[in-house]
Scaffold this motif. Structure first.
Motif, PDB file in Angstrom:
ATOM      1  N   VAL A 209       0.853  -1.196   0.000  1.00 50.24           N
ATOM      2  CA  VAL A 209       0.000   0.000   0.000  1.00 50.24           C
ATOM      3  C   VAL A 209       0.883   1.237   0.000  1.00 50.24           C
ATOM      4  O   VAL A 209       1.737   1.394   0.875  1.00 50.24           O
ATOM      5  CB  VAL A 209      -0.945   0.015   1.225  1.00 50.24           C
ATOM      6  N   HIS A 210       0.685   2.103  -0.995  1.00 54.06           N
ATOM      7  CA  HIS A 210       1.440   3.359  -1.086  1.00 54.06           C
ATOM      8  C   HIS A 210       0.468   4.509  -1.322  1.00 54.06           C
ATOM      9  O   HIS A 210      -0.365   4.453  -2.234  1.00 54.06           O
ATOM     10  CB  HIS A 210       2.449   3.301  -2.242  1.00 54.06           C
ATOM     11  N   ASP A 211       0.556   5.524  -0.465  1.00 53.10           N
ATOM     12  CA  ASP A 211      -0.298   6.719  -0.604  1.00 53.10           C
ATOM     13  C   ASP A 211      -1.767   6.347  -0.726  1.00 53.10           C
ATOM     14  O   ASP A 211      -2.493   6.840  -1.609  1.00 53.10           O
ATOM     15  CB  ASP A 211       0.138   7.542  -1.829  1.00 53.10           C
ATOM     16  N   GLU A 212      -2.227   5.452   0.138  1.00 50.52           N
ATOM     17  CA  GLU A 212      -3.626   5.016   0.222  1.00 50.52           C
ATOM     18  C   GLU A 212      -4.073   4.209  -0.999  1.00 50.52           C
ATOM     19  O   GLU A 212      -5.263   4.057  -1.260  1.00 50.52           O
ATOM     20  CB  GLU A 212      -4.563   6.213   0.430  1.00 50.52           C
ATOM     21  N   ILE A 213      -3.103   3.670  -1.755  1.00 46.32           N
ATOM     22  CA  ILE A 213      -3.406   2.858  -2.928  1.00 46.32           C
ATOM     23  C   ILE A 213      -2.816   1.464  -2.735  1.00 46.32           C
ATOM     24  O   ILE A 213      -1.603   1.320  -2.555  1.00 46.32           O
ATOM     25  CB  ILE A 213      -2.844   3.496  -4.211  1.00 46.32           C
ATOM     26  N   ALA A 214      -3.667   0.442  -2.761  1.00 44.51           N
ATOM     27  CA  ALA A 214      -3.211  -0.947  -2.698  1.00 44.51           C
ATOM     28  C   ALA A 214      -2.897  -1.418  -4.111  1.00 44.51           C
ATOM     29  O   ALA A 214      -3.736  -1.318  -5.009  1.00 44.51           O
ATOM     30  CB  ALA A 214      -4.282  -1.830  -2.072  1.00 44.51           C
ATOM     31  N   LEU A 215      -1.687  -1.925  -4.307  1.00 45.96           N
ATOM     32  CA  LEU A 215      -1.230  -2.335  -5.634  1.00 45.96           C
ATOM     33  C   LEU A 215      -1.350  -3.848  -5.814  1.00 45.96           C
ATOM     34  O   LEU A 215      -0.948  -4.626  -4.957  1.00 45.96           O
ATOM     35  CB  LEU A 215       0.224  -1.909  -5.843  1.00 45.96           C
ATOM     36  N   TYR A 216      -1.861  -4.231  -6.934  1.00 39.27           N
ATOM     37  CA  TYR A 216      -2.010  -5.640  -7.331  1.00 39.27           C
ATOM     38  C   TYR A 216      -0.656  -6.097  -7.860  1.00 39.27           C
ATOM     39  O   TYR A 216      -0.433  -6.202  -9.054  1.00 39.27           O
ATOM     40  CB  TYR A 216      -3.086  -5.678  -8.418  1.00 39.27           C
ATOM     41  N   GLU A 217       0.271  -6.371  -6.923  1.00 35.88           N
ATOM     42  CA  GLU A 217       1.664  -6.527  -7.323  1.00 35.88           C
ATOM     43  C   GLU A 217       2.048  -7.961  -7.679  1.00 35.88           C
ATOM     44  O   GLU A 217       2.682  -8.201  -8.708  1.00 35.88           O
ATOM     45  CB  GLU A 217       2.584  -6.004  -6.219  1.00 35.88           C
ATOM     46  N   TYR A 218       1.705  -8.910  -6.824  1.00 34.02           N
ATOM     47  CA  TYR A 218       2.008 -10.320  -7.115  1.00 34.02           C
ATOM     48  C   TYR A 218       0.752 -11.150  -6.870  1.00 34.02           C
ATOM     49  O   TYR A 218       0.060 -10.971  -5.864  1.00 34.02           O
ATOM     50  CB  TYR A 218       3.159 -10.833  -6.242  1.00 34.02           C
ATOM     51  N   VAL A 219       0.499 -12.069  -7.794  1.00 30.41           N
ATOM     52  CA  VAL A 219      -0.721 -12.868  -7.710  1.00 30.41           C
ATOM     53  C   VAL A 219      -0.481 -14.197  -8.403  1.00 30.41           C
ATOM     54  O   VAL A 219       0.322 -14.289  -9.345  1.00 30.41           O
ATOM     55  CB  VAL A 219      -1.899 -12.116  -8.374  1.00 30.41           C
TER      56      VAL A 219
END
Length: 254
Positions: free
Chosen positions: A142-152
């Protein structure tokens, strides 16, 4: 280099500017979910048919699992070691790892970064289980209130049960009540999964600028040509209805 730069309309792939060569190897829709209004209101964005499809998948997996769906959210530092261990079990089985070597990192630097994010409550991990066995995972810094779909990833053995779709559903359910997370960003690249769950989209492009020299122009032209050839082959395979079959062979071989 400017990655995922918003654009209003398609731009030419190669453009010779007065002092630079501008090259755009890829453009795509970037998808995200705005996490406001509550999860129940979010579900209203889906058509009745799509909601029924989701409910059928949930029911189908629940019956397959013996009447319940076992999944877990991880966010605290003391939980992330367990998450990483379980997620790695899944990642090593995925085509991202076997074919592309881009599964969940296992190195010490990544794990230290993960724990640092957890200490600041800036990471979320999700695992879906079948009979205590991990079969799908999502890793979201989570960066700057944004959750990133990084690994799946998910275990291909359970593909028919739509584990990635189910875990995405439950992950969003959790994120809608996380007060410090306002957006779930599917990051770069398109896909039916992303388009299905997203509430918003923006056309974006990866843009490269090179010094205006003959050497750079030749290199960019060669890259663009090979890329066009690759796309042409994919289009032919799609017309012949062979693309999915070949992808299946490559993944099983990997």
């Amino acid at each position: 280099m400017i990655r995922s730069h918003p654009i209003e309309s398609p731009l030419p792939r190669l453009n010779i500017l007065p002092q630079a060569i501008r090259y755009i190897p890829s453009s795509y829709q970037r998808y995200w979910v705005v996490l406001n209004g509550g999860f129940e209101n979010y579900l209203k964005k889906f058509s009745a048919k799509s909601r029924n499809t989701l409910l059928r998948k949930i029911k189908k997996f629940s019956e397959f699992s013996g009447g319940e769906i076992d999944w877990k959210e991880y966010c605290k530092p003391e939980e992330m070691h367990e998450f990483h261990k379980l997620a790695m079990e899944v990642s090593l089985k995925t085509y991202q790892e076997r074919l592309l070597d881009c599964g969940l990192p296992s190195d010490q630097q990544f794990q230290e970064s993960m724990l640092g994010l957890a200490a600041a409550d800036n990471v979320r991990g999700y695992i879906l289980f079948y009979q205590k066995k991990p079969i799908a995972y999502i890793y979201c810094p989570v960066h700057d209130e944004i959750a990133l779909y990084e690994y799946v990833g998910h275990d291909p053995e359970y593909q028919r049960w739509s584990p990635g779709t189910l875990l995405q559903y439950y992950a969003l359910q959790c994120l809608f009540v996380a007060n410090h997370v306002k957006i779930f960003d599917f990051t770069e690249g398109e896909g039916a999964h992303k388009a299905f769950f997203a509430t918003n989209a923006q056309h974006c492009a990866d843009i490269y600028y090179f010094r205006r020299t003959w050497r750079n122009l030749i290199k960019v032209a060669l890259h663009a040509g090979s890329d066009e050839l690759s796309r042409g082959i994919v289009q032919v395979l799609e017309k012949l209805k062979l693309k999915a079959y070949i992808k299946k062979i490559l993944r099983s071989t990997a």
